[in-house]
Design a protein around this motif. Structure first.
Motif, PDB file in Angstrom:
ATOM      1  N   GLU A  62       0.829  -1.191   0.000  1.00  0.00           N
ATOM      2  CA  GLU A  62       0.000   0.000   0.000  1.00  0.00           C
ATOM      3  C   GLU A  62       0.867   1.244   0.000  1.00  0.00           C
ATOM      4  OE1 GLU A  62      -2.560  -0.152   3.301  1.00  0.00           O
ATOM      5  OE2 GLU A  62      -3.668  -1.927   2.630  1.00  0.00           O
ATOM      6  N   GLU A  63       0.299   2.286  -0.576  1.00  0.00           N
ATOM      7  CA  GLU A  63       0.997   3.546  -0.566  1.00  0.00           C
ATOM      8  C   GLU A  63       1.032   4.096   0.846  1.00  0.00           C
ATOM      9  OE1 GLU A  63      -0.953   6.084  -3.253  1.00  0.00           O
ATOM     10  OE2 GLU A  63      -0.493   4.891  -5.032  1.00  0.00           O
ATOM     11  N   SER A  64       2.082   4.858   1.113  1.00  0.00           N
ATOM     12  CA  SER A  64       2.208   5.432   2.445  1.00  0.00           C
ATOM     13  C   SER A  64       1.051   6.373   2.707  1.00  0.00           C
ATOM     14  CB  SER A  64       3.531   6.206   2.545  1.00  0.00           C
ATOM     15  OG  SER A  64       3.565   7.232   1.583  1.00  0.00           O
ATOM     16  N   LYS A  65       0.545   6.306   3.901  1.00  0.00           N
ATOM     17  CA  LYS A  65      -0.574   7.148   4.264  1.00  0.00           C
ATOM     18  C   LYS A  65      -0.432   7.549   5.716  1.00  0.00           C
ATOM     19  CE  LYS A  65      -3.473   3.143   5.319  1.00  0.00           C
ATOM     20  NZ  LYS A  65      -4.745   2.471   5.050  1.00  0.00           N
ATOM     21  N   GLN A  66      -1.317   8.407   6.146  1.00  0.00           N
ATOM     22  CA  GLN A  66      -1.274   8.871   7.511  1.00  0.00           C
ATOM     23  C   GLN A  66      -1.562   7.708   8.457  1.00  0.00           C
ATOM     24  OE1 GLN A  66      -0.327  11.828   8.466  1.00  0.00           O
ATOM     25  NE2 GLN A  66      -0.083  12.552   6.367  1.00  0.00           N
ATOM     26  N   PRO A  67      -0.922   7.685   9.631  1.00  0.00           N
ATOM     27  CA  PRO A  67      -1.175   6.592  10.569  1.00  0.00           C
ATOM     28  C   PRO A  67      -2.639   6.548  10.980  1.00  0.00           C
ATOM     29  CG  PRO A  67       0.030   8.403  11.618  1.00  0.00           C
ATOM     30  CD  PRO A  67       0.022   8.673  10.149  1.00  0.00           C
ATOM     31  N   ASP A  68      -3.127   5.319  11.189  1.00  0.00           N
ATOM     32  CA  ASP A  68      -4.522   5.143  11.565  1.00  0.00           C
ATOM     33  C   ASP A  68      -4.774   5.716  12.954  1.00  0.00           C
ATOM     34  OD1 ASP A  68      -5.007   3.881   9.193  1.00  0.00           O
ATOM     35  OD2 ASP A  68      -4.616   1.877   9.983  1.00  0.00           O
ATOM     36  N   LEU A  69      -6.042   5.926  13.220  1.00  0.00           N
ATOM     37  CA  LEU A  69      -6.449   6.462  14.508  1.00  0.00           C
ATOM     38  C   LEU A  69      -6.141   5.437  15.597  1.00  0.00           C
ATOM     39  CD1 LEU A  69      -7.983   8.703  16.032  1.00  0.00           C
ATOM     40  CD2 LEU A  69     -10.068   7.419  15.599  1.00  0.00           C
ATOM     41  N   ARG A  70      -5.378   5.843  16.593  1.00  0.00           N
ATOM     42  CA  ARG A  70      -5.018   4.961  17.707  1.00  0.00           C
ATOM     43  C   ARG A  70      -6.146   4.995  18.733  1.00  0.00           C
ATOM     44  NH1 ARG A  70       0.375   3.538  17.664  1.00  0.00           N
ATOM     45  NH2 ARG A  70      -0.338   2.043  19.246  1.00  0.00           N
ATOM     46  N   VAL A  71      -6.997   3.989  18.633  1.00  0.00           N
ATOM     47  CA  VAL A  71      -8.195   3.984  19.467  1.00  0.00           C
ATOM     48  C   VAL A  71      -7.832   3.879  20.942  1.00  0.00           C
ATOM     49  CG1 VAL A  71     -10.340   2.739  19.939  1.00  0.00           C
ATOM     50  CG2 VAL A  71      -9.520   2.975  17.591  1.00  0.00           C
ATOM     51  N   GLU A  72      -6.751   3.136  21.249  1.00  0.00           N
ATOM     52  CA  GLU A  72      -6.434   2.912  22.655  1.00  0.00           C
ATOM     53  C   GLU A  72      -6.033   4.190  23.385  1.00  0.00           C
ATOM     54  OE1 GLU A  72      -2.814   1.811  20.122  1.00  0.00           O
ATOM     55  OE2 GLU A  72      -4.996   1.579  20.082  1.00  0.00           O
ATOM     56  N   TYR A  73      -5.710   5.247  22.632  1.00  0.00           N
ATOM     57  CA  TYR A  73      -5.338   6.501  23.268  1.00  0.00           C
ATOM     58  C   TYR A  73      -6.518   7.458  23.430  1.00  0.00           C
ATOM     59  CZ  TYR A  73      -0.550   4.990  22.338  1.00  0.00           C
ATOM     60  OH  TYR A  73       0.622   4.288  22.306  1.00  0.00           O
ATOM     61  N   LEU A  74      -7.682   7.095  22.920  1.00  0.00           N
ATOM     62  CA  LEU A  74      -8.839   7.976  23.018  1.00  0.00           C
ATOM     63  C   LEU A  74      -9.468   7.869  24.405  1.00  0.00           C
ATOM     64  CD1 LEU A  74     -10.570   7.305  19.567  1.00  0.00           C
ATOM     65  CD2 LEU A  74      -9.058   9.189  20.195  1.00  0.00           C
ATOM     66  N   PRO A  75      -9.969   8.960  24.931  1.00  0.00           N
ATOM     67  CA  PRO A  75     -10.636   8.906  26.246  1.00  0.00           C
ATOM     68  C   PRO A  75     -12.028   8.292  26.129  1.00  0.00           C
ATOM     69  CG  PRO A  75     -10.775  11.124  25.356  1.00  0.00           C
ATOM     70  CD  PRO A  75      -9.920  10.343  24.388  1.00  0.00           C
ATOM     71  N   PHE A  76     -12.496   7.721  27.211  1.00  0.00           N
ATOM     72  CA  PHE A  76     -13.846   7.166  27.247  1.00  0.00           C
ATOM     73  C   PHE A  76     -14.866   8.289  27.424  1.00  0.00           C
ATOM     74  CE2 PHE A  76     -11.561   3.256  28.323  1.00  0.00           C
ATOM     75  CZ  PHE A  76     -12.230   2.337  27.544  1.00  0.00           C
ATOM     76  N   VAL A  77     -16.047   8.060  26.873  1.00  0.00           N
ATOM     77  CA  VAL A  77     -17.130   9.028  27.004  1.00  0.00           C
ATOM     78  C   VAL A  77     -17.551   9.107  28.465  1.00  0.00           C
ATOM     79  CG1 VAL A  77     -19.500   9.563  26.356  1.00  0.00           C
ATOM     80  CG2 VAL A  77     -17.923   8.632  24.657  1.00  0.00           C
ATOM     81  N   SER A  78     -17.701  10.315  28.935  1.00  0.00           N
ATOM     82  CA  SER A  78     -18.157  10.542  30.304  1.00  0.00           C
ATOM     83  C   SER A  78     -19.473  11.305  30.262  1.00  0.00           C
ATOM     84  CB  SER A  78     -17.103  11.338  31.092  1.00  0.00           C
ATOM     85  OG  SER A  78     -17.572  11.654  32.383  1.00  0.00           O
ATOM     86  N   TYR A  79     -20.476  10.759  30.936  1.00  0.00           N
ATOM     87  CA  TYR A  79     -21.789  11.400  30.978  1.00  0.00           C
ATOM     88  C   TYR A  79     -22.139  11.737  32.424  1.00  0.00           C
ATOM     89  CZ  TYR A  79     -26.798  12.202  30.595  1.00  0.00           C
ATOM     90  OH  TYR A  79     -28.053  12.756  30.668  1.00  0.00           O
ATOM     91  N   THR A  80     -22.465  13.011  32.655  1.00  0.00           N
ATOM     92  CA  THR A  80     -22.806  13.465  34.008  1.00  0.00           C
ATOM     93  C   THR A  80     -24.195  14.093  34.068  1.00  0.00           C
ATOM     94  OG1 THR A  80     -21.707  15.582  33.589  1.00  0.00           O
ATOM     95  CG2 THR A  80     -20.385  13.837  34.607  1.00  0.00           C
ATOM     96  N   GLY A  81     -24.969  13.959  32.987  1.00  0.00           N
ATOM     97  CA  GLY A  81     -26.298  14.561  32.966  1.00  0.00           C
ATOM     98  C   GLY A  81     -27.320  13.726  33.721  1.00  0.00           C
ATOM     99  N   ALA A  82     -28.566  14.147  33.625  1.00  0.00           N
ATOM    100  CA  ALA A  82     -29.662  13.467  34.327  1.00  0.00           C
ATOM    101  C   ALA A  82     -30.096  12.220  33.564  1.00  0.00           C
ATOM    102  CB  ALA A  82     -30.844  14.420  34.484  1.00  0.00           C
ATOM    103  N   ILE A  83     -30.419  11.171  34.315  1.00  0.00           N
ATOM    104  CA  ILE A  83     -30.963   9.927  33.763  1.00  0.00           C
ATOM    105  C   ILE A  83     -32.318   9.692  34.410  1.00  0.00           C
ATOM    106  CG2 ILE A  83     -30.640   7.451  33.467  1.00  0.00           C
ATOM    107  CD1 ILE A  83     -27.651   7.870  33.649  1.00  0.00           C
ATOM    108  N   GLU A  84     -33.386   9.797  33.613  1.00  0.00           N
ATOM    109  CA  GLU A  84     -34.736   9.586  34.126  1.00  0.00           C
ATOM    110  C   GLU A  84     -35.200   8.195  33.702  1.00  0.00           C
ATOM    111  OE1 GLU A  84     -37.348  12.734  33.029  1.00  0.00           O
ATOM    112  OE2 GLU A  84     -35.885  14.324  33.464  1.00  0.00           O
ATOM    113  N   TYR A  85     -35.497   7.382  34.683  1.00  0.00           N
ATOM    114  CA  TYR A  85     -35.810   5.972  34.453  1.00  0.00           C
ATOM    115  C   TYR A  85     -37.243   5.691  34.912  1.00  0.00           C
ATOM    116  CZ  TYR A  85     -35.464   0.878  35.030  1.00  0.00           C
ATOM    117  OH  TYR A  85     -35.671  -0.484  34.953  1.00  0.00           O
TER     118      TYR A  85
END
Length: 292
Positions: A62-85
């Motif tokens: 393959e032709e040289s291309k930009q390095p793929d997205l390193r998923v392991e370095y991404l932060p996890f989604v954090s949710y602090t809003g209201a949850i109505e159950y």
């Protein structure tokens, strides 16, 4: 080859019969060169080996291309809003009526996007179970969880909310969720919901000129540069067993929370493309004709 008999001095004193019984000496005449000298034999060329069979391979450089997205370095989604159950028929109907009133109070003359998702239990022996939970998110700071596993039918207020002319339901693979909901609750019209929904993965492909099939987790990584926790212990848990745990509630809320964020990001991306197209200089056909 030339055949020569014995010389005369060897034949002296021998009868013709003896000569016949003698072994004839066969001499191979060597080839002579131009000077009447024996030609120097040329070494025999080495036998060529049969070409080896090459194994077919699908590998391509393959032709040289930009390095793929390193998923392991991404932060996890954090949710602090209201949850109505909500778990009872009356509470589900009341919450949907409240959201419908909120939709109608919005002054902006545009559709109100609401992230939509479903959860249901799954067994490798019996397959997918009945729809157990519906998640809705109209604002990033508030998520609605409606427990449907304890309901025989859906409240009228919930159906009115889903069919509301100003409500725009969206999600990743959301059309399959509508079909699943219609199979479990016959009062739901999947076609009616599908014709008015927004499939976020297909929308992303149109904006970026791609043809990928997206899951929610991959689309969040690509657009939001964050990760969604897909813990199997929660994802494959018993969503029909009440009450849900805090981990289940947070997992379900995050799915629609990131869906709403994705919609907002894609709206921004589309607006940027439209602004770029509108700001492009227009070519006057008269000037172009003169230049040609």
């Amino acid at each position: 080859m030339s055949k020569r008999t014995l010389p005369l001095w060897l034949r002296a004193g021998k009868s013709d019969a003896d000569l016949k019984n003698n072994v004839e000496c066969v001499v191979v005449a060597e080839p002579l060169n131009e000077n009447n000298k024996p030609a120097v034999p040329t070494p025999a060329a080495p036998e060529e080996e049969p070409p080896k069979r090459r194994l077919r391979s699908n590998y391509q450089v393959e032709e040289s291309k930009q390095p793929d997205l390193r998923v392991e370095y991404l932060p996890f989604v954090s949710y602090t809003g209201a949850i109505e159950y909500y778990t009872t028929f009356q509470d589900v109907a009341f919450s949907c009526d409240q959201m419908m009133q909120w939709v109608e109070q919005q002054q902006e003359d545009r559709p109100i996007p609401i992230a939509f998702d479903l959860e249901w239990p799954f067994s490798f022996q019996t397959g997918p179970g009945r729809t157990a939970l519906m998640q809705l998110c109209a604002a990033p700071d508030r998520c609605l969880l409606l427990q449907l596993s304890c309901l025989q039918k859906l409240p009228a207020a919930l159906l009115q909310l889903l069919y509301h002319p100003r409500v725009l339901l969206h999600g990743v693979n959301v059309k399959n969720d509508f079909r699943k909901l219609a199979r479990d609750f016959p009062a739901v019209s999947a076609d009616r919901l599908i014709e008015r929904c927004v499939e976020l993965g297909q929308w992303y492909n149109r904006l970026h000129g791609t043809t990928g099939i997206w899951s929610l987790a991959r689309l969040v990584e690509q657009v939001l540069r964050q990760r969604v926790s897909k813990d199997k212990r929660v994802r494959m848990s018993k969503w029909n067993v009440l009450p849900l745990s805090d981990d289940q509630k947070l997992y379900a809320a995050i799915d629609v929370y990131v869906g709403q964020l994705l919609y907002m990001k894609l709206v921004e991306r589309q607006r940027q493309q439209e602004d770029a197209e509108n700001s492009a200089p227009e070519v006057n056909p008269e000037i172009e004709r003169k230049e040609n």
